[in-house]
Write an enzyme that holds these catalytic residues in place. Structure first.
Site: not given
Length: 188
Positions: A61-62, A64-68, A86, A180
């Protein structure tokens, strides 16, 4: 809406003209645009995403800097449920400071109950990483609508922004600041 499609130099001039009478609004719009730019930046995928026990990864789905964040299916006692899962990047999980931040996010989510905030169903650590299983909301996010369906956004933006503001206000009432907040994180 044109702001997302123009060059940064042109963007500043348009933003100044559109928000000349309200510096606070200009600042808020600039933050949303900055968040959109950061969200579009590529990040490395999780090194071999492994689903935690009891979860089946369906689609990404997305990122980012920390994970998926994945659409996943959770099975518990014969019951199947779609969740937003997440998963932290494994290299992020190896950093003590990031582990503390993730655990803090987990504690915060567990205290929030509001119709305009996704609920936390489950969390866990192990398998070289950690996860949060959250309520999955079907529908587009604000970033997608801004890019692909701006006419739809024009019709209902007030209602959607009021809902987002209510969720943010509920978090603020508990002393929580969303770190965020960006168009990709507002599901409509």
């Amino acid at each position: 809406l044109r702001l997302l499609e123009c060059a940064p130099g042109e963007r500043a001039a348009l933003l100044d003209a559109a928000c000349a009478s309200d510096p606070g609004l200009r600042n808020e719009v600039q933050q949303l645009l900055d968040a959109d730019t950061q969200a579009a930046a590529p990040t490395p995928p999780i090194d071999g995403p492994a689903a935690p026990p009891g979860y089946l990864l369906k689609r990404l789905l997305g990122r980012g800097g920390m994970g998926e964040v994945w659409l996943a299916e959770r099975e518990h006692d014969g019951f199947r449920q779609s969740v937003a899962l997440k998963l932290l990047h494994r290299d992020v999980w190896r950093q003590a400071e990031r582990q503390a931040r993730f655990r803090s996010e987990r504690r915060i989510l567990a205290t929030l109950t509001h119709p305009n905030i996704v609920g936390l169903y489950d969390f866990g650590e192990g398998f070289g990483s950690a996860y949060l299983a959250m309520e999955f909301l079907e529908g587009p996010n604000l970033q997608t609508l801004l890019k692909h369906e701006p006419e739809r956004l024009k019709k209902s933006w007030r209602d959607w922004f009021v809902q987002a503001a209510r969720g943010i206000a509920a978090a603020h009432a508990k002393g929580i600041v969303h770190r965020d907040l960006k168009p990709a994180n507002l599901v409509l």
